[in-house]
Write a protein that holds these residues in place. Sequence first.
Motif, PDB file in Angstrom:
ATOM      1  N   UNK A  87     -61.237  33.249  -5.882  1.00 58.92           N
ATOM      2  CA  UNK A  87     -60.485  32.012  -6.077  1.00 58.92           C
ATOM      3  C   UNK A  87     -59.544  32.105  -7.279  1.00 58.92           C
ATOM      4  N   UNK A  88     -60.006  32.700  -8.381  1.00 58.81           N
ATOM      5  CA  UNK A  88     -59.134  32.816  -9.552  1.00 58.81           C
ATOM      6  C   UNK A  88     -57.901  33.655  -9.242  1.00 58.81           C
ATOM      7  N   UNK A  89     -58.071  34.716  -8.476  1.00 58.21           N
ATOM      8  CA  UNK A  89     -56.931  35.567  -8.134  1.00 58.21           C
ATOM      9  C   UNK A  89     -55.922  34.807  -7.272  1.00 58.21           C
ATOM     10  N   UNK A  90     -56.426  34.035  -6.296  1.00 57.49           N
ATOM     11  CA  UNK A  90     -55.534  33.265  -5.437  1.00 57.49           C
ATOM     12  C   UNK A  90     -54.831  32.167  -6.240  1.00 57.49           C
ATOM     13  N   UNK A  91     -55.563  31.515  -7.159  1.00 56.89           N
ATOM     14  CA  UNK A  91     -54.943  30.481  -7.986  1.00 56.89           C
ATOM     15  C   UNK A  91     -53.832  31.063  -8.856  1.00 56.89           C
ATOM     16  N   UNK A  92     -54.052  32.242  -9.408  1.00 56.31           N
ATOM     17  CA  UNK A  92     -53.008  32.856 -10.220  1.00 56.31           C
ATOM     18  C   UNK A  92     -51.762  33.151  -9.381  1.00 56.31           C
ATOM     19  N   UNK A  93     -51.951  33.577  -8.145  1.00 55.38           N
ATOM     20  CA  UNK A  93     -50.801  33.814  -7.270  1.00 55.38           C
ATOM     21  C   UNK A  93     -50.046  32.512  -6.981  1.00 55.38           C
ATOM     22  N   UNK A  94     -50.799  31.439  -6.744  1.00 53.53           N
ATOM     23  CA  UNK A  94     -50.157  30.149  -6.475  1.00 53.53           C
ATOM     24  C   UNK A  94     -49.444  29.620  -7.714  1.00 53.53           C
ATOM     25  N   UNK A  95     -50.070  29.781  -8.893  1.00 50.68           N
ATOM     26  CA  UNK A  95     -49.443  29.330 -10.133  1.00 50.68           C
ATOM     27  C   UNK A  95     -48.143  30.090 -10.371  1.00 50.68           C
ATOM     28  N   UNK A  96     -48.168  31.384 -10.137  1.00 52.69           N
ATOM     29  CA  UNK A  96     -46.972  32.195 -10.347  1.00 52.69           C
ATOM     30  C   UNK A  96     -45.857  31.800  -9.388  1.00 52.69           C
ATOM     31  N   UNK A  97     -46.208  31.345  -8.183  1.00 55.39           N
ATOM     32  CA  UNK A  97     -45.198  30.937  -7.203  1.00 55.39           C
ATOM     33  C   UNK A  97     -44.629  29.551  -7.496  1.00 55.39           C
ATOM     34  N   UNK A  98     -45.415  28.670  -8.097  1.00 59.28           N
ATOM     35  CA  UNK A  98     -44.998  27.278  -8.274  1.00 59.28           C
ATOM     36  C   UNK A  98     -44.310  27.018  -9.612  1.00 59.28           C
ATOM     37  N   UNK A  99     -44.631  27.784 -10.654  1.00 61.16           N
ATOM     38  CA  UNK A  99     -44.100  27.512 -11.989  1.00 61.16           C
ATOM     39  C   UNK A  99     -43.082  28.584 -12.368  1.00 61.16           C
ATOM     40  N   UNK A 100     -42.113  28.231 -13.221  1.00 59.95           N
ATOM     41  CA  UNK A 100     -41.083  29.212 -13.588  1.00 59.95           C
ATOM     42  C   UNK A 100     -41.582  30.321 -14.497  1.00 59.95           C
ATOM     43  N   UNK A 101     -42.749  30.162 -15.127  1.00 64.36           N
ATOM     44  CA  UNK A 101     -43.301  31.180 -16.007  1.00 64.36           C
ATOM     45  C   UNK A 101     -44.526  31.801 -15.357  1.00 64.36           C
ATOM     46  N   UNK A 102     -44.883  32.997 -15.805  1.00 66.79           N
ATOM     47  CA  UNK A 102     -46.053  33.680 -15.268  1.00 66.79           C
ATOM     48  C   UNK A 102     -47.318  33.025 -15.818  1.00 66.79           C
ATOM     49  N   UNK A 103     -48.453  33.202 -15.143  1.00 66.92           N
ATOM     50  CA  UNK A 103     -49.700  32.601 -15.640  1.00 66.92           C
ATOM     51  C   UNK A 103     -50.072  33.060 -17.043  1.00 66.92           C
ATOM     52  N   UNK A 104     -49.666  34.275 -17.450  1.00 68.45           N
ATOM     53  CA  UNK A 104     -49.985  34.751 -18.788  1.00 68.45           C
ATOM     54  C   UNK A 104     -49.188  34.037 -19.862  1.00 68.45           C
ATOM     55  N   UNK A 105     -48.085  33.390 -19.490  1.00 68.68           N
ATOM     56  CA  UNK A 105     -47.276  32.653 -20.454  1.00 68.68           C
ATOM     57  C   UNK A 105     -47.608  31.167 -20.463  1.00 68.68           C
ATOM     58  N   UNK A 106     -48.596  30.750 -19.687  1.00 68.98           N
ATOM     59  CA  UNK A 106     -48.963  29.345 -19.570  1.00 68.98           C
ATOM     60  C   UNK A 106     -50.423  29.147 -19.957  1.00 68.98           C
ATOM     61  N   UNK A 107     -50.728  27.952 -20.406  1.00 61.46           N
ATOM     62  CA  UNK A 107     -52.107  27.484 -20.477  1.00 61.46           C
ATOM     63  C   UNK A 107     -52.276  26.517 -19.315  1.00 61.46           C
ATOM     64  N   UNK A 108     -53.129  26.846 -18.360  1.00 61.50           N
ATOM     65  CA  UNK A 108     -53.175  26.086 -17.120  1.00 61.50           C
ATOM     66  C   UNK A 108     -54.621  25.866 -16.676  1.00 61.50           C
ATOM     67  N   UNK A 109     -54.779  24.908 -15.812  1.00 55.88           N
ATOM     68  CA  UNK A 109     -56.068  24.612 -15.207  1.00 55.88           C
ATOM     69  C   UNK A 109     -55.858  24.002 -13.840  1.00 55.88           C
ATOM     70  N   UNK A 110     -56.855  24.092 -12.995  1.00 51.96           N
ATOM     71  CA  UNK A 110     -56.737  23.571 -11.628  1.00 51.96           C
ATOM     72  C   UNK A 110     -58.076  23.024 -11.172  1.00 51.96           C
ATOM     73  N   UNK A 111     -58.040  21.940 -10.437  1.00 50.18           N
ATOM     74  CA  UNK A 111     -59.248  21.315  -9.896  1.00 50.18           C
ATOM     75  C   UNK A 111     -58.958  20.890  -8.463  1.00 50.18           C
TER      76      UNK A 111
END
Length: 598
Positions: A87-111
Amino acid sequence: MNPQHVCFEFGRDALLVLAGDTGLEVPLQRGADGRLTPAGRAAALAALAPVFPPRGWQAARPAWCAVGARGVSLRRLLLPPTAPADRDRVLRLQIEAEFPLSPDELAWGAVPLPGAVPPAGAAPGAQVWLAAAVRRELLADYAELLTTAGFAPLFTLAAAARASLGNEVEALLDLGPEGAEFATFENGAPTLLRALPWGIENLRAALQRALGVSRDEAERVLTRWEADTAAPGEYGRLVNQAIDSAVAELAALVRPVFTGRRLHLSGPASLPGLAIRLARALGAGIVCEVLPRTGGPGRSAAALGLQRAAAPPAPVLQLSATAAARALAPGAAARPYALAAGLLALGCVLLPFGEAWVRQPALARRLAALKTEREHLPTIDRELAFLEYLQTNQPAYSDALLVLANAAPPGAKIENLSMTQRGEVALRGAMQNATQVTEFRKKLIDSGFFASVVVEEQSPTPDRQRVNVRLGAQWKPLAARANLKIPVTTAPNGGGGGGPGMPAGFPGMMSEGGGMPMGMPTPAGGGSDGGPPPVAARRSAAARAARGAGPSGPMPASGLPEGITLPPGVVLPPGVVIPSEGAPIMITPMPLPEGQPQ
């Protein structure tokens, strides 16, 4: 609440702290980029030290930290059926597709959003998740400040903390001194966040203008809100008029983003009577309620909400702290040396058993390779299912282009065409007259592919020969387009087409396989795959254009058929020939300069 939990709210100019019944307000100094300055960080640490002395070797204090809406983005994600381990791997892929910055440049969470229904056409078992993200540098400053002060911070949204003070909160408007935060909620989770440029300063400025008084006098009028609004005569009328005008500005900001019927207010600027005035300004039967609040330093709505939510259940949405901030925890600098000393001691103990210890990794690698080969096929199946899901949910760009091509009128010119993943289409171009624009829109609607087609702008060109048009459209959801059959229109006599399904002369389109633009003649020997004609064929076509001959025979010296004349001052572009009635319009390519690559 567990008394060991401390609640923080990071505001624009102050840090609000609430620990049990003890409240504290610490000023914050920020630079032009919004980050904490070194001097401001040192001053905040000095203010926190007397209330929260260092704990030495003891564990850091747990702390819940609320961050405002400024800089925070919310997105809804559709997750395919996924194993918990992936799930974490899939969430990172979705975050990278939806936001202009990569997940490593963001502080993010999902529920996951409880009760949210996946859209039509989603894979069975798919779930709707809510993701929040903010730039990592912002939370790194906060985490560094709190870890240095001896806290273990966990971040959440201030809007979610405030909503826990009310019952079934649908929308929440927090009014601050210089700005406001608006949030909507679905099953307790925030689904929309907006920072609005309206605060108590707007009320003060309105009173200054209406009464012609100083800022201090306007501040005193706000403290005497109820008495001054009820004052008789011209003074009371001016006070009420100024307050109503400021509230009308706030209502104009809230109305475009609020479609509900119940709005909660919070914050120090939620003065008595403001809820009634705002409800009257919003109209449409909207009810405004004020969340319960208590006075005192640090006792903001977000801090009180965190105090209630610090015990299970935790807040709905959390933002994870940065790895860089966690590395700044007390004692982190000495950990590499302790690790090196431990490894040295372990090596001394295992030295007599060196041979067995050296051979053991090779055997472990062989066993691991066997296990990997046995588990290889299930992994491929799982990843293939995920890729197939992505393929079936990709936007229908080609279908939209085909519908536009079928509806394009003769002589149309498309200068700009853009489409988004959500089905929004924006088109800008030119057509011969307003009738073609109307017919083009009607054909798009009748195609059944688009849910709405709006002509946003329509104006004639300076020479009154064409009409410039700007058009916006939204295609229907996948479920509504499942049984839609798009007809394929071919060019008359098999010439001038832009590929399968494209009408002849559709502007700016290329045939399949990278061939000639639509409207270009297909010379003999050019091939049936739509590719470019040979060099000799192109040069011969250019020579015919230079001699004034059309693709199917000589034309008059003027380049116009008999009975057709051009308006004064209008000339045909080089290489353009208008054939006689009934024949398709052909565009002859210009001869290439000597030495230019073909």
